[in-house]
Design a protein around this motif. Sequence first.
Motif, mmCIF file in Angstrom:
data_model
loop_
_atom_site.group_PDB
_atom_site.id
_atom_site.type_symbol
_atom_site.label_atom_id
_atom_site.label_comp_id
_atom_site.label_asym_id
_atom_site.label_seq_id
_atom_site.Cartn_x
_atom_site.Cartn_y
_atom_site.Cartn_z
ATOM 1 N N VAL A 237 4.029 -10.572 -2.960
ATOM 2 C CA VAL A 237 5.007 -9.689 -2.332
ATOM 3 C C VAL A 237 5.717 -8.872 -3.405
ATOM 4 C CG1 VAL A 237 6.624 -11.639 -2.138
ATOM 5 C CG2 VAL A 237 7.052 -9.577 -0.830
ATOM 6 N N GLY A 238 5.722 -7.556 -3.198
ATOM 7 C CA GLY A 238 6.376 -6.660 -4.144
ATOM 8 C C GLY A 238 7.874 -6.705 -3.902
ATOM 9 N N VAL A 239 8.631 -7.190 -4.889
ATOM 10 C CA VAL A 239 10.085 -7.293 -4.727
ATOM 11 C C VAL A 239 10.761 -6.415 -5.776
ATOM 12 C CG1 VAL A 239 12.063 -8.848 -4.674
ATOM 13 C CG2 VAL A 239 9.853 -9.635 -3.826
ATOM 14 N N SER A 240 11.409 -5.340 -5.283
ATOM 15 C CA SER A 240 12.108 -4.445 -6.214
ATOM 16 C C SER A 240 13.486 -4.995 -6.549
ATOM 17 C CB SER A 240 12.253 -3.069 -5.569
ATOM 18 O OG SER A 240 13.051 -3.187 -4.397
ATOM 19 N N GLY A 241 14.013 -5.827 -5.636
ATOM 20 C CA GLY A 241 15.402 -6.282 -5.744
ATOM 21 C C GLY A 241 16.261 -5.601 -4.684
ATOM 22 N N ALA B 107 17.249 -4.344 -0.705
ATOM 23 C CA ALA B 107 17.492 -5.183 0.472
ATOM 24 C C ALA B 107 16.201 -5.549 1.208
ATOM 25 C CB ALA B 107 18.442 -4.443 1.420
ATOM 26 N N ASP B 108 15.339 -4.560 1.419
ATOM 27 C CA ASP B 108 14.149 -4.798 2.266
ATOM 28 C C ASP B 108 13.233 -5.865 1.667
ATOM 29 O OD1 ASP B 108 15.120 -2.790 3.881
ATOM 30 O OD2 ASP B 108 13.927 -1.232 2.899
ATOM 31 N N SER B 109 12.951 -5.707 0.366
ATOM 32 C CA SER B 109 11.970 -6.639 -0.198
ATOM 33 C C SER B 109 12.585 -8.027 -0.436
ATOM 34 C CB SER B 109 11.336 -6.069 -1.470
ATOM 35 O OG SER B 109 12.316 -5.623 -2.376
ATOM 36 N N VAL B 110 13.887 -8.077 -0.697
ATOM 37 C CA VAL B 110 14.530 -9.393 -0.829
ATOM 38 C C VAL B 110 14.495 -10.100 0.527
ATOM 39 C CG1 VAL B 110 16.745 -10.554 -1.229
ATOM 40 C CG2 VAL B 110 15.983 -8.747 -2.787
ATOM 41 N N HIS C 53 7.221 -8.136 -9.589
ATOM 42 C CA HIS C 53 8.205 -7.068 -9.829
ATOM 43 C C HIS C 53 7.732 -6.194 -10.985
ATOM 44 C CE1 HIS C 53 12.131 -5.086 -10.169
ATOM 45 N NE2 HIS C 53 11.874 -5.102 -11.471
ATOM 46 N N LEU C 54 7.644 -4.890 -10.726
ATOM 47 C CA LEU C 54 7.283 -3.963 -11.791
ATOM 48 C C LEU C 54 8.533 -3.270 -12.302
ATOM 49 C CD1 LEU C 54 4.593 -2.600 -13.093
ATOM 50 C CD2 LEU C 54 5.539 -0.610 -11.959
ATOM 51 N N ASP C 55 8.741 -3.359 -13.600
ATOM 52 C CA ASP C 55 9.854 -2.622 -14.219
ATOM 53 C C ASP C 55 9.295 -1.267 -14.669
ATOM 54 O OD1 ASP C 55 11.818 -1.555 -15.746
ATOM 55 O OD2 ASP C 55 12.160 -3.342 -16.987
ATOM 56 N N THR D 166 4.332 -5.357 1.134
ATOM 57 C CA THR D 166 5.495 -4.567 0.724
ATOM 58 C C THR D 166 6.446 -4.500 1.926
ATOM 59 O OG1 THR D 166 4.577 -2.453 1.391
ATOM 60 C CG2 THR D 166 4.143 -3.151 -0.876
ATOM 61 N N ALA D 167 7.719 -4.158 1.627
ATOM 62 C CA ALA D 167 8.753 -4.299 2.661
ATOM 63 C C ALA D 167 9.174 -2.967 3.261
ATOM 64 C CB ALA D 167 9.961 -5.022 2.065
ATOM 65 N N HIS D 168 8.246 -1.998 3.327
ATOM 66 C CA HIS D 168 8.621 -0.721 3.950
ATOM 67 C C HIS D 168 9.094 -0.959 5.386
ATOM 68 C CE1 HIS D 168 5.824 0.581 0.749
ATOM 69 N NE2 HIS D 168 6.620 1.641 0.697
ATOM 70 N N THR D 169 10.154 -0.267 5.770
ATOM 71 C CA THR D 169 10.691 -0.421 7.118
ATOM 72 C C THR D 169 10.608 0.906 7.862
ATOM 73 O OG1 THR D 169 12.909 0.180 6.438
ATOM 74 C CG2 THR D 169 12.352 -2.175 6.353
HETATM 75 N N1 LIG Z 1 9.645 -2.240 -8.800
HETATM 76 C C1 LIG Z 1 8.960 -2.776 -7.819
HETATM 77 N N2 LIG Z 1 8.243 -3.893 -8.013
HETATM 78 C C2 LIG Z 1 7.550 -4.456 -7.023
HETATM 79 N N3 LIG Z 1 7.504 -3.966 -5.797
HETATM 80 C C3 LIG Z 1 8.187 -2.856 -5.523
HETATM 81 C C4 LIG Z 1 8.942 -2.195 -6.513
HETATM 82 N N4 LIG Z 1 9.504 -1.109 -5.975
HETATM 83 C C5 LIG Z 1 9.125 -1.092 -4.695
HETATM 84 N N5 LIG Z 1 8.338 -2.129 -4.397
HETATM 85 C C6 LIG Z 1 7.729 -2.470 -3.100
HETATM 86 O O1 LIG Z 1 7.505 -1.270 -2.358
HETATM 87 C C7 LIG Z 1 8.322 -1.251 -1.199
HETATM 88 C C8 LIG Z 1 8.839 0.129 -0.937
HETATM 89 O O2 LIG Z 1 9.393 0.700 -2.081
HETATM 90 P P1 LIG Z 1 10.763 1.473 -2.047
HETATM 91 O O3 LIG Z 1 10.808 2.290 -3.274
HETATM 92 O O4 LIG Z 1 10.935 2.129 -0.730
HETATM 93 O O5 LIG Z 1 11.728 0.235 -2.148
HETATM 94 P P2 LIG Z 1 13.205 0.134 -2.652
HETATM 95 O O6 LIG Z 1 14.041 1.095 -1.905
HETATM 96 O O7 LIG Z 1 13.216 0.216 -4.142
HETATM 97 O O8 LIG Z 1 13.530 -1.360 -2.264
HETATM 98 P P3 LIG Z 1 13.433 -2.154 -0.930
HETATM 99 O O9 LIG Z 1 12.329 -1.555 -0.085
HETATM 100 O O10 LIG Z 1 13.124 -3.510 -1.383
HETATM 101 O O11 LIG Z 1 14.768 -2.049 -0.279
HETATM 102 C C9 LIG Z 1 9.413 -2.223 -1.478
HETATM 103 O O12 LIG Z 1 9.927 -2.730 -0.270
HETATM 104 C C10 LIG Z 1 8.698 -3.264 -2.273
HETATM 105 O O13 LIG Z 1 7.974 -4.161 -1.436
#
Ligand SMILES: Nc1ncnc2c1ncn2[C@@H]1O[C@H](COP(=O)(O)OP(=O)(O)OP(=O)(O)O)[C@@H](O)[C@H]1O
Length: 551
Positions: free
Chosen positions: A31-35, A37-40, A57-59, A128-131
């Motif tokens: 699971v891609g977690v940016s930190g 709200a959606d991905s957390v 998590h990709l920096d 990924t947590a796209h909403t």
């Molecule tokens: N730096 C990252 N590392 C890993 N996964 C990521 C990262 N940035 C985004 N993603 C994945 O892609 C999805 C959509 O990216 P987007 O840029 O819309 O997210 P975000 O606004 O940064 O954060 P989130 O969707 O978690 O609120 C994220 O929900 C997450 O699952």
Amino acid sequence: MSAPVSGLPPDLFPPRLRRPLASYAGQVVAVGVSGGADSVALLRALLGVGARPVVAHLDHALRPGSAGDAAWVLELAERLGVPFETVRVDVAAVAVRRGGNLEDAARRVRYDFLGRVAARHGAGAVLTAHTRRDQAETVLMELLRGEATLHGIAPAWGRVRRPWLDVPRADVEAFLHALGQGWREDPTNADPAQTRAWLRWEVLPRLRARFPATEAALARVARLSREDDAALRVLADRLQPHTPLPGQPPAVLRRHVTRTLAQAGLPYHAEQVERLAAALGAGETAHLCLPGGRDVTVTGGRLHTAPQVWPAPDFAVPEGWTRRTRQPGDRVRLPGGTRRLSDVLTDAKVPRGDRDRVLLLVQGSDVRWAGLRPPVWGAGAREEVGAPPDALHGAPHGAMGEALALAHEAAGAGEVPVGAVVLGPGGEVVGRGRNTSREDGDLTRHAELAALREAARTLGTPYLDRCTLVVTLEPCPMCLGAALEARVGRIVYGARNPKAGALGGVTDLLGHHWGHAPVVTGGLRAGEAAGLLRRSFQALRRGAGAGKPQP
Ligand SMILES: Nc1ncnc2c1ncn2[C@@H]1O[C@H](COP(=O)(O)OP(=O)(O)OP(=O)(O)O)[C@@H](O)[C@H]1O
């Protein structure tokens, strides 16, 4: 490390969030977690349904606080007791190196990384947590850019899944509040200089004030539009090399163009696709230079992504034959009669701009060999050179002459003038037939069936896979069906049959997946075949009013 959080109370975990994740119970998923709200929330919810998430998590190293996000996500993963992987990539440098825009580079690097994490941990999917909010913003951006299709964000793409694409953002935040779970805010998400942020904070709230269901409506449009696009792409995939393109719906032609360009690995702008499709639909010529500098051409009813190369002779040229390109008055002697070279070039759909590049071997104005694909041989020329006969690439011009003679015979008998011959594996005629429907009082007595039957008798087998069916008129569904049953290797026809043709006239049966698909060439000596049909119908109309024959 704390134990994984699971078995969340139902009131904390509404079905709208839970249901799309149910199939991941017990599964390892990356699971891609940016930190954000959606991905957390997605991470917490996955644990709630009993999935086994691996946090990735990709920096992107694009802003000063990015290392802090990585540390925060690491801490969260540790607290939840789930595996964590991270990598820092200078995405800006990657974008410069690859020459693309920053967002594209970030996306590519991110999904490559997520894919590698999934592979390392044996995860079946990358989540990924796209909403729905992300979806609405994306659809609006596509709309404003004038994209041909409003795709939105795809719910599935390769191994990537977006299970919350129809979940309102408010549900996600409510879920996190109920859990007492915090998240990180990315400051660039609030910068109205970014189109997405401007849509999120300035445009969408205004739209929602007037149309409360704006996001749901945009998401719905994207879903329906994707479904329409999939159906149209199926139609475009059914277009065969022989299918006449003029008159096809523009939406199908645009997809045919994008598929052809994508297969050739060529980038394009949406307006260029429209122009090329319009030229195909109108049967016109168009030349364009694509973004990478590559020229493409629509001509002869086809899209050419590479310059046409016409063959040179691959045999010793006999004495007395001269090599040159066309001149006025050039003719080709063929077994069924002499034809003007210009007619042969038209039949072979050689673009006008290419006609002076086709190599000829001539004796005077008598063309002995024309470097088309396949080459055309004058009568006796192949024997003079000592080239082996080749049924699939050789004799159809001459064979069409024989088929036309049979069609004349049918006309003389008051039949619809259609004639057919079957060439055997060595290029010899193994079956002949003409229409006898009226004489026999049997509407199945078509020329092709007679020729196929005779060919089967001659060769002692009903399987004609190395044979060519040459017929003056585009076959009807019945005859094409018989040719498919017999596994005929190649079909060459003359005039198109807009009333009953099964190779694009009324329908294109070969657009569907049969076990066997012959190579088809249409339009050979079409003018002669069509003229004969026209004259004989006129004669019949003038005649005693006997029943109207059906081609
Ligand atoms: N730096 C990252 N590392 C890993 N996964 C990521 C990262 N940035 C985004 N993603 C994945 O892609 C999805 C959509 O990216 P987007 O840029 O819309 O997210 P975000 O606004 O940064 O954060 P989130 O969707 O978690 O609120 C994220 O929900 C997450 O699952």
